[in-house]
Design an enzyme around this catalytic site. Structure first.
Site, mmCIF file in Angstrom:
data_model
loop_
_atom_site.group_PDB
_atom_site.id
_atom_site.type_symbol
_atom_site.label_atom_id
_atom_site.label_comp_id
_atom_site.label_asym_id
_atom_site.label_seq_id
_atom_site.Cartn_x
_atom_site.Cartn_y
_atom_site.Cartn_z
ATOM 1 N N SER A 253 0.816 -1.206 0.000
ATOM 2 C CA SER A 253 0.000 0.000 0.000
ATOM 3 C C SER A 253 0.848 1.252 0.000
ATOM 4 O O SER A 253 2.020 1.251 0.367
ATOM 5 C CB SER A 253 -0.899 0.004 1.231
ATOM 6 O OG SER A 253 -0.091 0.099 2.393
ATOM 7 N N LYS A 254 0.188 2.314 -0.392
ATOM 8 C CA LYS A 254 0.821 3.614 -0.514
ATOM 9 C C LYS A 254 1.395 4.085 0.820
ATOM 10 O O LYS A 254 2.406 4.775 0.851
ATOM 11 C CB LYS A 254 -0.257 4.597 -0.984
ATOM 12 C CG LYS A 254 0.254 5.763 -1.788
ATOM 13 C CD LYS A 254 -0.940 6.544 -2.290
ATOM 14 C CE LYS A 254 -0.505 7.772 -3.066
ATOM 15 N NZ LYS A 254 -1.658 8.510 -3.593
ATOM 16 N N ARG A 255 0.716 3.718 1.883
ATOM 17 C CA ARG A 255 1.087 4.172 3.212
ATOM 18 C C ARG A 255 2.530 3.857 3.558
ATOM 19 O O ARG A 255 3.178 4.572 4.305
ATOM 20 C CB ARG A 255 0.165 3.511 4.264
ATOM 21 C CG ARG A 255 -0.928 4.399 4.855
ATOM 22 C CD ARG A 255 -0.544 5.802 4.991
ATOM 23 N NE ARG A 255 -0.901 6.394 6.285
ATOM 24 C CZ ARG A 255 -0.562 7.630 6.625
ATOM 25 N NH1 ARG A 255 0.143 8.362 5.789
ATOM 26 N NH2 ARG A 255 -0.892 8.126 7.790
ATOM 27 N N GLY A 257 5.273 3.523 1.593
ATOM 28 C CA GLY A 257 6.340 3.825 0.650
ATOM 29 C C GLY A 257 5.831 3.949 -0.771
ATOM 30 O O GLY A 257 4.628 4.036 -0.996
#
Length: 479
Positions: A253-255, A257
RNA sequence: GGCCCCUUCGACUAAUGGUUAGGUCACCACCCUUUCACGGUGGCUGCACGGGUUCGAGUCCCGUAGGGGUCACCA
């Protein structure tokens, strides 16, 4: 005939997980001489992002994944954008209602919410209570005429076991009582993923559905839909790919990295390196080789060798892969990539000069930015100096020697790495000291840092005049 | 929580039921060397656990544990 599709929804950037799905579809199609199709799944009008389709197209182009049919190239099964196919979905939804395979549902969002909460409170899985499943024709008609908004739901058969074969996982079974009466058509008239996906895969004659594992648990709904339409014989084969994972093993997920292909592009990763790296996450041709060109991947690719377990997207190996690809590039290929970065940093130098820098930095760079950012002393004189190197190398003795070296440099008629080395070596010899006693302070004075390419080559490239200026500057300002 | 999927070094992975469990990244040491990097040599650490089946199990079966996915009028 192998026909596969990559079916992203255009919500912005391209996730590396999507990239891998797109890649495996592409490799599978090319390996089998089949057709690779791009289908844009834009049925959620609330999540539309302007320019996302264009960005997707450009990104696929950048990594070298091509399509034979799609919004751009067309094809005989188009349109390939779902928002342009809504009447097809509506027609099919009505057919299902007529055949008692689906039913209209007039429940409000509030009611559904309540139902879900109640079921959860009772420790039950939150499913629709099938309130509208058994409305009479009259009841439906009344509500329709009153203009009450409705959705269309799949009438999931009770008490059946749905089994399908997955090319990666083997037979997978679900009890139909655990499957919700899925919404097929939303109240805005747009289809949900499940409906549109099944209809399109059927109509576009898709032979293999290759997608991420997050779809595995909705596949029985799709199987039920194929049955409801009477298309079971034409049902594609399924292959659910293992997920790409964060370092903590949750879904990437974007969270945690970078996950956008565009991020990697913007950070100086090469498309072939990214492809190479991503291809080997969840698939391996059972060889010890680590570097594969796209053509080699196509030749080797085999769905049977796709792993079952998720793979952590580990950047260390990506960095190594990228460095490998940088080393393999020609100077001119690198020049094209590096020059815009130099310009962006405000350095204007000749191609010839930049080529020399590239040559010296090539085996040290892990990203294309390293050519500039780890070598800024090729473009501007240092104004700050590495403290560690200073403490270690910039001694009183060293300063005095630098004064003499500077004099000798100035009278040097030919400025090449050989002539420079000659000066240093013979001076060191005359003073019976090791050449390192001169090399390290000289490197610090000229580059400001304690590491980099071979000193003599570096000085040659920077040039006599500039080198002398920098030594003079250091003699005055470095204490 | 229900359902489904998964489990080999820290990471990515290899291994017709018979291997000292192999390779790559990372890490460590040494060599090369003016530094960094490259290259070379060596090292490190792994079959989740418990039962079976078998002459023999990382590989087959069952169970347990752990992890993940999914349960929307999002895809």
């Amino acid at each position: 005939m192998v026909r596969v599709r990559f079916a992203p929804s255009p919500t912005g950037f391209v996730h590396v997980g999507s990239l891998r799905t797109a890649l495996y579809n592409f490799l599978f199609a090319r390996h089998h001489g089949g057709v690779n199709i791009l289908r844009v799944e834009d049925t959620d009008r609330t999540r539309l992002v302007e320019g996302a389709v264009d960005n997707l197209l450009r990104t696929m182009e950048w990594v070298g994944i091509t399509f034979d049919e799609g919004p751009e190239q067309g094809g005989e099964y188009g349109p390939y954008t779902q928002s342009e196919r809504t009447d097809i979905y509506r027609k099919h939804a009505n057919e299902l209602i007529k055949n008692v395979k689906a039913y209209p549902c007039f429940c409000t969002a509030e009611r559904l919410d309540e139902v879900r909460k109640k079921m959860q409170a009772a420790g039950q899985p939150p499913m629709y209570d099938r309130h509208c499943r058994n409305l009479t024709e009259e009841e439906v008609e009344v509500k329709m005429e009153a203009g009450i908004p409705h959705v269309v739901r799949l009438r999931v058969p009770l008490g059946e076991t749905i089994t399908f074969n997955d090319l990666v996982r083997g037979d997978v079974s679900f009890d139909s009582k655990t499957i919700d009466d899925q919404v097929l058509l939303k109240s805005d008239g747009f289809p949900t993923y499940h409906l549109a996906n099944v209809i399109d895969d059927y109509m576009m004659k898709i032979s293999h559905v290759i997608r991420g594992e997050e779809w595995l648990s909705s596949t029985p709904k799709h199987v039920l839909l194929y049955r409801a339409f009477g298309w079971e014989n034409a049902m594609p084969k399924f292959a659910h790919l293992p997920l790409l994972l964060n370092p903590d093993r949750s879904k990437l997920s974007k969270r945690q990295g970078d996950v956008a292909v565009e991020n990697f592009r913007d950070k100086g990763y090469l498309p072939d390196a990214l492809i190479n790296f991503v291809a080997l996450l969840g698939w391996n041709p059972s060889a010890t080789e680590e570097i594969y060109s796209m053509d080699e991947l196509i030749a080797q690719f085999d769905l049977e060798k796709v792993n079952k377990a998720g793979a952590i997207f580990g950047k260390e190996k990506l960095d190594w892969t990228n460095a490998e690809y940088i080393r393999k590039k020609s100077p001119d290929e690198l020049l094209v990539l590096v020059k815009p970065i130099a310009t962006e940093r405000g350095f204007s130098v000749s191609d010839d000069y930049l080529r020399k820098v590239i040559h010296l930095m090539q085996e040290r760079a892990r990203s294309t930015f390293d050519f500039i950012d780890f070598a800024s002393y090729f473009f501007k004189a240092p104004t700050e100096f590495d403290e560690k190197s200073k403490a270690k190398n910039w001694t009183l003795d060293a300063k005095e020697r630098m004064i003499e070296i500077l004099t000798q440099f100035k009278s040097l008629s030919e400025w090449t790495h050989n002539s420079i080395e000659g000066v240093i070596r013979s001076y060191a010899e005359s003073k019976t000291i090791s050449a390192g006693k001169l090399i390290h302070p000289l490197r610090l004075a000229v580059s400001g840092v304690g590491m980099g390419p071979g000193l003599f080559e570096m000085l040659e490239v920077i040039g006599k005049e500039e080198v002398c200026k920098r030594i003079e500057y250091a003699l005055v300002n470095l204490n």
